[in-house]
Design a protein around this motif. Structure first.
Motif, PDB file in Angstrom:
ATOM      1  N   ARG A 174      43.719  39.837  44.359  1.00  0.00           N
ATOM      2  CA  ARG A 174      42.444  39.303  44.850  1.00  0.00           C
ATOM      3  C   ARG A 174      41.370  40.385  44.910  1.00  0.00           C
ATOM      4  N   SER A 175      41.754  41.584  45.332  1.00  0.00           N
ATOM      5  CA  SER A 175      40.793  42.679  45.402  1.00  0.00           C
ATOM      6  C   SER A 175      40.304  43.072  44.013  1.00  0.00           C
ATOM      7  N   LEU A 176      41.237  43.226  43.081  1.00  0.00           N
ATOM      8  CA  LEU A 176      40.871  43.658  41.735  1.00  0.00           C
ATOM      9  C   LEU A 176      40.080  42.576  41.001  1.00  0.00           C
ATOM     10  N   ALA A 177      40.378  41.308  41.286  1.00  0.00           N
ATOM     11  CA  ALA A 177      39.616  40.222  40.664  1.00  0.00           C
ATOM     12  C   ALA A 177      38.140  40.334  40.992  1.00  0.00           C
ATOM     13  N   LEU A 178      37.826  40.691  42.226  1.00  0.00           N
ATOM     14  CA  LEU A 178      36.425  40.850  42.623  1.00  0.00           C
ATOM     15  C   LEU A 178      35.806  42.080  41.975  1.00  0.00           C
ATOM     16  N   GLU A 179      36.545  43.177  41.907  1.00  0.00           N
ATOM     17  CA  GLU A 179      36.014  44.397  41.309  1.00  0.00           C
ATOM     18  C   GLU A 179      35.691  44.222  39.830  1.00  0.00           C
ATOM     19  N   LEU A 180      36.504  43.451  39.130  1.00  0.00           N
ATOM     20  CA  LEU A 180      36.380  43.356  37.677  1.00  0.00           C
ATOM     21  C   LEU A 180      35.646  42.097  37.215  1.00  0.00           C
ATOM     22  N   ALA A 181      35.224  41.250  38.141  1.00  0.00           N
ATOM     23  CA  ALA A 181      34.673  39.943  37.770  1.00  0.00           C
ATOM     24  C   ALA A 181      33.526  40.051  36.770  1.00  0.00           C
TER      25      ALA A 181
END
Length: 267
Positions: A174-181
């Motif tokens: 979930r954290s990485l999804a936001l960073e890479l969106a």
């Protein structure tokens, strides 16, 4: 005629997918599904024999990467060098490697705890961090798909280290999804329930040994968690991964998708 050709074209033609823990069980099923969709496969794991057998089954668009220990950055770097030399930059990363040893919390040694966290959680961090730069350069269409578990959405007794690690995988997703969106890279987790794999067969043997139950009784103990009253099939998990890897899943991001017959509800 053109529309028909497009519909029948391999959805992942030319895409390079790296699958960790590819030698058996869910990882093997995922590799076969991605290959059938046209992807080129880097099959990563620690043992050569099952990887080589799978690569031979798939054909020239598959490479066996033995010695790929997700807990060792140097081994990851060396494996990625071989994968890139064969098929170019990675487009799809499937983090599947993991173990689920059983023990009561009081009998979970620090060594066991560290081993499971290192393999099941830090391993995802290690491989993802090594591949993220090329995925960002790829942008739209690049995928990170993490194999978590319903253990990452709920709790089970006697696998505290595994449950903690898989909750960590879901959080990292979930954290990485936001960073890479904004880069176009999507990051999702697939959370299978109890699945018919060698890992589960090992768990069945452990239950039988420790409790004196028959195989049928041990199996009933595991399948009771699934409202459908059965084990999930590896191919069902693979189909979910295939969908997330496809171009049509570009708007699916930061999700933890349960494949468990209604055992848990992820929101």
């Amino acid at each position: 005629m053109v529309l028909e050709q497009q519909a029948n074209a391999p959805r992942l033609a030319g895409r390079h997918a790296l699958v960790t823990g590819a030698g058996s069980g869910i990882g093997r099923a995922i590799a076969l599904a991605l290959a059938a969709a046209g992807a080129r496969l880097s099959l990563a794991g620690r043992r050569l024999e099952p990887l080589a057998e799978l690569a031979a089954l798939i054909g020239p668009d598959a490479l066996a990467l033995d010695g790929f220990d997700v807990t060792q950055p140097q081994a990851i770097a060396e494996g990625l060098d071989r994968a890139r030399a064969a098929f170019g930059p990675v487009d799809i990363l499937v983090n599947n490697a993991g173990e689920a040893p059983t023990a009561s919390f009081e009998k979970t040694s620090l060594d066991l705890w560290n081993h499971v966290i290192s393999l099941d959680l830090t391993g995802v961090f290690n491989v993802t961090q090594a591949v993220v730069p090329e995925l960002k350069r790829k942008g739209s269409g690049a995928r990170i798909i993490n194999l978590a578990s319903t253990a990452g959405l709920t709790g089970y007794a006697y696998v505290s280290a595994y449950v903690a690690a898989k909750h960590g995988v879901v959080g990292l997703t979930r954290s990485l999804a936001l960073e890479l969106a904004r880069s176009g890279v999507t990051v999702n987790a697939v959370c299978p329930g109890f699945t018919d794999t060698p890992m589960i067969r090992k768990s069945l043997a452990t239950i039988m040994e420790k409790t004196g139950r028959s195989e049928a009784e041990a199996l009933a103990e595991l399948t009771r968690f699934n409202p459908q009253g059965r084990l999930v099939l590896p191919e069902e998990v693979a189909d979910t991964v295939l969908w997330l890897a496809s171009p049509l899943a570009q708007s699916i991001n930061g999700q933890a998708i349960a494949v468990a017959g209604g055992e848990v509800f992820s929101g």
